[in-house]
Design an enzyme around this catalytic site. Structure first.
Site, PDB file in Angstrom:
ATOM      1  N   LYS A  53       0.846  -1.206   0.000  1.00 37.22           N
ATOM      2  CA  LYS A  53       0.000   0.000   0.000  1.00 37.22           C
ATOM      3  C   LYS A  53       0.877   1.251   0.000  1.00 37.22           C
ATOM      4  O   LYS A  53       0.624   2.208  -0.739  1.00 37.22           O
ATOM      5  CB  LYS A  53      -0.941  -0.010   1.217  1.00 37.22           C
ATOM      6  CG  LYS A  53      -2.061  -1.033   1.098  1.00 37.22           C
ATOM      7  CD  LYS A  53      -2.839  -1.247   2.403  1.00 37.22           C
ATOM      8  CE  LYS A  53      -3.811  -2.421   2.243  1.00 37.22           C
ATOM      9  NZ  LYS A  53      -4.496  -2.817   3.477  1.00 37.22           N
ATOM     10  N   GLN A  97      -5.247  -1.581   9.667  1.00 39.07           N
ATOM     11  CA  GLN A  97      -4.985  -2.889   9.062  1.00 39.07           C
ATOM     12  C   GLN A  97      -5.503  -4.002   9.980  1.00 39.07           C
ATOM     13  O   GLN A  97      -5.228  -4.005  11.189  1.00 39.07           O
ATOM     14  CB  GLN A  97      -3.476  -3.056   8.805  1.00 39.07           C
ATOM     15  CG  GLN A  97      -3.103  -4.310   8.054  1.00 39.07           C
ATOM     16  CD  GLN A  97      -3.621  -4.348   6.607  1.00 39.07           C
ATOM     17  OE1 GLN A  97      -3.776  -3.313   5.969  1.00 39.07           O
ATOM     18  NE2 GLN A  97      -3.902  -5.527   6.108  1.00 39.07           N
ATOM     19  N   ASP A 121     -11.491   2.410   3.844  1.00 42.01           N
ATOM     20  CA  ASP A 121     -11.754   0.969   3.783  1.00 42.01           C
ATOM     21  C   ASP A 121     -13.242   0.692   3.554  1.00 42.01           C
ATOM     22  O   ASP A 121     -13.618  -0.436   3.235  1.00 42.01           O
ATOM     23  CB  ASP A 121     -11.361   0.319   5.122  1.00 42.01           C
ATOM     24  CG  ASP A 121     -10.102  -0.528   5.015  1.00 42.01           C
ATOM     25  OD1 ASP A 121      -9.821  -1.022   3.913  1.00 42.01           O
ATOM     26  OD2 ASP A 121      -9.436  -0.695   6.043  1.00 42.01           O
TER      27      ASP A 121
HETATM   28  N1  GUN Z   1      -6.736  -7.101   6.120  1.00 38.64           N
HETATM   29  C1  GUN Z   1      -6.970  -7.896   5.047  1.00 38.64           C
HETATM   30  N2  GUN Z   1      -7.640  -7.211   4.097  1.00 38.64           N
HETATM   31  C2  GUN Z   1      -7.842  -5.972   4.581  1.00 38.64           C
HETATM   32  C3  GUN Z   1      -8.462  -4.800   4.061  1.00 38.64           C
HETATM   33  O1  GUN Z   1      -9.004  -4.765   2.947  1.00 38.64           O
HETATM   34  N3  GUN Z   1      -8.452  -3.721   4.872  1.00 38.64           N
HETATM   35  C4  GUN Z   1      -7.894  -3.739   6.106  1.00 38.64           C
HETATM   36  N4  GUN Z   1      -7.942  -2.634   6.832  1.00 38.64           N
HETATM   37  N5  GUN Z   1      -7.302  -4.801   6.622  1.00 38.64           N
HETATM   38  C5  GUN Z   1      -7.284  -5.907   5.856  1.00 38.64           C
END
Ligand code: GUN
Length: 288
Positions: A53, A97, A121
């Site tokens: 990211k 996350q 998100d």
């Molecule tokens: N962990 C696995 N996939 C995701 C996601 O799309 N967003 C977040 N915040 N954590 C994750």
């Protein structure tokens, strides 16, 4: 028949290229898009995702800040960081996350602490509610990426039967709402669905997000169906694989996403898209 490959890697690169110019324009207008990621604990997969990211953000000029917190962090500390980021005008998107370490307890109050306008998100109940009502919302990145893959491949959705396998808040539920919003007839399947193969066989579009390696077989599919595989697993053979048995599915499906190189890259592209959307919105609000 050999299915057409839905190349998420190429489409994600195209999306990111489109965003680069927008990021520059927003920066010129005084709102360089900014993303903050809270990474708590030492989950190795999360560390990899967050690195991807950060890299993708930097490549298109999005400011990114990662707040790394220890494995024994408490909820109050995470909450204090969220509050500070909510108040920080340089940050337009906040991502916590998941999974959070056990020391934090229930993650929901923290996800709900993120301001809905910064919830890139799309996990906040306000954004999920807006999505359910068909109102403009920040939409969860993986399902948004799946919809972009379908749109880019010009897969017809309206009037078609879509089957979503998996009912998670992160993928299955928002995916079903997006397909419904595009006028598909939608079935949601889950671990208590008695005859999963029979449900999948009725699908013109099938989206699988359950986290079980090669669960869906080719002979479960309607010939010509479009298959979107959200899974990312390590198979018994040690190879990275999806929730769909690609070899057998490819022979029956009309179009299919590979793993890796399908949905995964689209998730990050859609995250950056959400950050730009949030920055654009913040800029609009700043204007008289
Ligand atoms: N962990 C696995 N996939 C995701 C996601 O799309 N967003 C977040 N915040 N954590 C994750």
């Amino acid at each position: 028949m050999t299915a057409r490959l839905l190349d998420g890697k190429a489409l994600a690169a195209q999306v990111r290229d489109g965003l680069r110019a927008e990021v520059a324009a927003l920066a010129d207008a005084g709102a360089r898009p900014g993303l903050a990621v809270i990474l708590a604990g030492d989950d190795p997969a999360s560390a990899v995702y967050v690195r991807h990211k950060e890299k993708a953000a930097a490549e298109i000029g999005v400011l990114s800040r990662v707040i790394r917190l220890p494995n024994d962090v408490d909820a109050a500390t995470v909450r204090a960081h969220v509050d500070a980021l909510n108040a920080d005008a340089a940050i337009h998107g906040i991502l916590i996350q998941l999974p959070l370490p056990a020391s934090v307890g229930d993650p929901r109050p923290l996800l709900e602490r993120v301001h809905p306008d910064k919830d890139v998100d799309g996990f906040h109940p306000v954004n999920m509610g807006r999505l359910a009502l068909g109102e403009p919302a920040l939409v969860a990145c993986t399902p948004a990426g799946c919809m972009r893959l379908l749109a880019s491949a010009e897969v017809p959705i309206a009037g078609r039967h879509a089957v979503v396998v998996g009912r998670s808040n992160i993928v299955g539920k928002p995916m079903a709402l997006l397909l419904l919003g595009a006028n598909a007839t939608v079935t949601i399947c889950h671990s208590r669905t008695p005859d999963l193969a029979a449900e999948v066989r009725r699908a013109d579009i099938v989206v699988v997000a359950v986290g079980r390696a090669r669960l869906v077989k080719g002979d479960w599919l309607k010939p010509g169906a479009t298959v979107i595989d959200v899974g990312m697993n390590r198979g018994d053979d040690g190879k990275l694989c999806g929730d769909v048995d690609f070899a057998s599915a490819q022979a029956v499906a009309g179009a299919i996403t590979p793993v890796p190189g399908g949905v995964g890259p689209m998730t990050i592209a859609c995250l950056l898209d959400n950050v730009c959307r949030a920055a654009r919105r913040a800029l609009g609000k700043d204007q008289p």
